[in-house]
Design a protein around this motif. Structure first.
Motif, mmCIF file in Angstrom:
data_model
loop_
_atom_site.group_PDB
_atom_site.id
_atom_site.type_symbol
_atom_site.label_atom_id
_atom_site.label_comp_id
_atom_site.label_asym_id
_atom_site.label_seq_id
_atom_site.Cartn_x
_atom_site.Cartn_y
_atom_site.Cartn_z
ATOM 1 N N ASP A 5 9.790 5.332 -6.603
ATOM 2 C CA ASP A 5 8.265 5.010 -5.832
ATOM 3 C C ASP A 5 7.739 3.844 -6.630
ATOM 4 O O ASP A 5 6.764 3.229 -5.693
ATOM 5 C CB ASP A 5 7.872 6.291 -5.992
ATOM 6 C CG ASP A 5 8.469 7.416 -4.912
ATOM 7 O OD1 ASP A 5 9.118 6.975 -4.037
ATOM 8 O OD2 ASP A 5 8.143 8.579 -5.109
ATOM 9 N N GLN A 165 -6.093 13.999 9.008
ATOM 10 C CA GLN A 165 -4.915 13.723 8.477
ATOM 11 C C GLN A 165 -3.857 13.380 9.689
ATOM 12 O O GLN A 165 -4.010 14.039 10.548
ATOM 13 C CB GLN A 165 -4.326 15.089 8.097
ATOM 14 C CG GLN A 165 -5.087 15.337 6.725
ATOM 15 C CD GLN A 165 -4.776 14.523 5.547
ATOM 16 O OE1 GLN A 165 -3.675 14.154 5.324
ATOM 17 N NE2 GLN A 165 -5.691 14.597 4.720
ATOM 18 N N ASP A 167 -0.089 10.779 10.227
ATOM 19 C CA ASP A 167 1.233 10.043 10.316
ATOM 20 C C ASP A 167 0.470 8.763 10.270
ATOM 21 O O ASP A 167 0.395 8.004 11.267
ATOM 22 C CB ASP A 167 2.226 10.239 10.967
ATOM 23 C CG ASP A 167 3.569 9.619 10.495
ATOM 24 O OD1 ASP A 167 3.378 8.575 9.616
ATOM 25 O OD2 ASP A 167 4.425 9.812 11.028
ATOM 26 N N LEU A 168 0.387 7.826 9.206
ATOM 27 C CA LEU A 168 0.016 6.652 9.020
ATOM 28 C C LEU A 168 1.125 5.621 9.835
ATOM 29 O O LEU A 168 0.591 4.752 10.439
ATOM 30 C CB LEU A 168 0.031 6.052 7.614
ATOM 31 C CG LEU A 168 -0.591 4.950 7.425
ATOM 32 C CD1 LEU A 168 -2.200 4.694 8.125
ATOM 33 C CD2 LEU A 168 -0.929 4.389 5.941
ATOM 34 N N SER A 227 2.683 4.788 3.371
ATOM 35 C CA SER A 227 2.665 6.121 3.943
ATOM 36 C C SER A 227 3.481 6.974 3.211
ATOM 37 O O SER A 227 2.717 8.178 2.750
ATOM 38 C CB SER A 227 2.865 6.113 5.383
ATOM 39 O OG SER A 227 2.876 7.478 5.991
ATOM 40 N N ARG A 228 4.621 6.811 2.824
ATOM 41 C CA ARG A 228 5.559 7.553 1.880
ATOM 42 C C ARG A 228 4.922 8.075 0.621
ATOM 43 O O ARG A 228 4.821 9.186 0.038
ATOM 44 C CB ARG A 228 6.783 6.962 1.478
ATOM 45 C CG ARG A 228 7.552 7.536 0.652
ATOM 46 C CD ARG A 228 8.723 6.561 0.193
ATOM 47 N NE ARG A 228 9.498 6.918 -0.958
ATOM 48 C CZ ARG A 228 10.468 7.849 -1.112
ATOM 49 N NH1 ARG A 228 10.948 8.570 0.156
ATOM 50 N NH2 ARG A 228 10.918 8.456 -2.218
ATOM 51 N N LEU A 230 1.564 7.682 -0.216
ATOM 52 C CA LEU A 230 0.412 8.439 0.075
ATOM 53 C C LEU A 230 0.570 10.046 0.148
ATOM 54 O O LEU A 230 -0.081 10.971 -0.046
ATOM 55 C CB LEU A 230 -0.565 7.982 1.172
ATOM 56 C CG LEU A 230 -1.228 6.657 0.887
ATOM 57 C CD1 LEU A 230 -1.746 6.110 1.973
ATOM 58 C CD2 LEU A 230 -2.292 6.783 -0.419
ATOM 59 N N SER A 231 1.855 10.408 0.893
ATOM 60 C CA SER A 231 2.181 11.660 1.045
ATOM 61 C C SER A 231 2.493 12.240 0.048
ATOM 62 O O SER A 231 2.830 13.394 -0.310
ATOM 63 C CB SER A 231 3.236 11.670 2.270
ATOM 64 O OG SER A 231 4.392 11.241 1.955
ATOM 65 N N ARG A 232 3.064 11.341 -1.154
ATOM 66 C CA ARG A 232 3.795 12.288 -2.341
ATOM 67 C C ARG A 232 2.815 12.102 -3.517
ATOM 68 O O ARG A 232 2.984 12.905 -4.370
ATOM 69 C CB ARG A 232 5.139 11.473 -2.735
ATOM 70 C CG ARG A 232 6.211 11.279 -1.433
ATOM 71 C CD ARG A 232 7.331 10.839 -2.310
ATOM 72 N NE ARG A 232 8.180 11.620 -3.007
ATOM 73 C CZ ARG A 232 9.152 11.425 -3.596
ATOM 74 N NH1 ARG A 232 9.853 10.428 -3.337
ATOM 75 N NH2 ARG A 232 9.552 12.177 -4.541
ATOM 76 N N TYR A 233 1.891 11.314 -3.694
ATOM 77 C CA TYR A 233 0.940 11.121 -4.773
ATOM 78 C C TYR A 233 -0.660 11.272 -4.265
ATOM 79 O O TYR A 233 -0.746 10.962 -3.031
ATOM 80 C CB TYR A 233 1.372 9.862 -5.409
ATOM 81 C CG TYR A 233 2.808 9.792 -5.757
ATOM 82 C CD1 TYR A 233 3.093 10.621 -7.005
ATOM 83 C CD2 TYR A 233 3.697 9.085 -5.351
ATOM 84 C CE1 TYR A 233 4.442 10.343 -7.336
ATOM 85 C CE2 TYR A 233 4.912 9.018 -5.582
ATOM 86 C CZ TYR A 233 5.361 9.766 -6.826
ATOM 87 O OH TYR A 233 6.771 9.650 -7.056
ATOM 88 N N ALA A 235 -4.274 9.859 -3.527
ATOM 89 C CA ALA A 235 -4.659 8.734 -3.132
ATOM 90 C C ALA A 235 -4.938 7.742 -4.397
ATOM 91 O O ALA A 235 -4.957 6.631 -4.375
ATOM 92 C CB ALA A 235 -5.897 8.655 -1.968
#
Length: 295
Positions: A5, A165, A167-168, A227-228, A230-233, A235
């Motif tokens: 990542d 919220q 999906d970016l 986007s990936r 931001l979805s895992r960590y 901001a």
């Protein structure tokens, strides 16, 4: 952040940083409004047939597309066509962070903290130094138009916050359906059918590659990977990477386009980067140490 990542984050920053050199190359042969129309047409089609529409009201989708996509890039492409260097454009555009703060205070009632204000003042001083050096490798019109682009990006950020919220990638793809028609209308008005026809009939490999990079690299790949992340960590862990964009932008413009900064512009650049750093990092509180590690 895993090594994979971290690699994705650095790839996004590299792609977005080189984006400004690619825009400059695209503008060598395509007028700015036509470049915008083609970019977002390629970004939207055929992707919209494979990605589900974001579950938001149509008015918010239109607002997003008209600000962060059409507004931002209509001003940015015009700025660079009017003499704004690619490297400085990558830096000045980052003033969107401060426009976002101001708009959030005005529209959403969010409080501007002391470190935000300090960062804003430092960056504003840097922008002033850059602006008063217009005529030295940069036009005043290009500088002002880039500031306008940053303001549109900031307003688009507020719209994104109001949406909540979502999906970016879906928002970017479907939001890309909005700009082509306004861009085409502006192109017909400002550039005219003859210039459009000549540009399309003499489309070179350089222009085609620039469009592919802008649509699929900077837009779809860049926002997809972002986007990936931001979805895992959190901001707060991802956002600081964006500060590397002007570093790549300035470096690549110097290496590939031979752009050079005056002494005042160098000081202005350092102040803007310093202001961004204060804005991102100064308000963070250090994590408390476990009791058994406290001195």
């Amino acid at each position: 952040m895993t090594p994979r990542d971290l690699g994705f984050a650095l790839l996004v920053i590299l792609v977005w940083g080189l984006n400004f050199v690619v825009i400059k190359l695209g503008l060598d042969e395509l007028p700015p409004m036509l470049l915008g129309a083609l970019r977002f047409t390629l970004a939207a089609i055929p992707a919209v047939f494979f990605i589900r529409r974001p579950q938001i009201p149509l008015r918010w989708l239109l607002a997003y597309g008209l600000t962060i996509s059409f507004g931002q890039f209509a001003f940015l492409f015009s700025a660079m066509s009017a003499g704004m260097p690619a490297g400085l454009a990558s830096l000045v555009l980052q003033s969107q962070a401060f426009f976002t703060l101001l708009f959030a205070a005005l529209v959403l009632g969010e409080r501007i903290r002391a470190h935000n204000l300090i960062g804003l003042l430092i960056a504003a001083t840097g922008l002033l130094l850059i602006g008063i050096n217009s005529g030295i490798g940069m036009t005043l019109a290009g500088f002002i138009l880039t500031i306008c682009a940053a303001a549109m990006w900031g307003m688009g950020n507020i719209i994104t916050k109001r949406v909540g919220q979502v999906d970016l990638v879906s928002l970017v793809v479907w939001g890309s359906l909005v700009p082509p028609l306004p861009f085409l209308a502006m192109s017909l008005w400002l550039e005219g059918p003859q210039q459009i026809g000549e540009a399309l009939s003499h489309l070179s490999l350089q222009s085609v590659l620039a469009l592919i990079y802008l649509a699929f690299g900077a837009t779809l790949l860049g926002y997809g990977l972002w986007s990936r992340l931001l979805s895992r960590y959190p901001a707060a862990q991802v956002a600081p990477f964006s500060m590397l964009v002007p570093v790549i932008g300035l470096s690549s413009a110097a290496l590939l386009l031979g752009e050079q900064l005056s002494e005042l512009q160098v000081w202005g650049t350092l102040l803007v980067m310093g202001g961004l750093t204060v804005n991102v990092f100064a308000g963070r509180r250090p994590r408390s140490m476990p009791l058994n590690q406290r001195g």
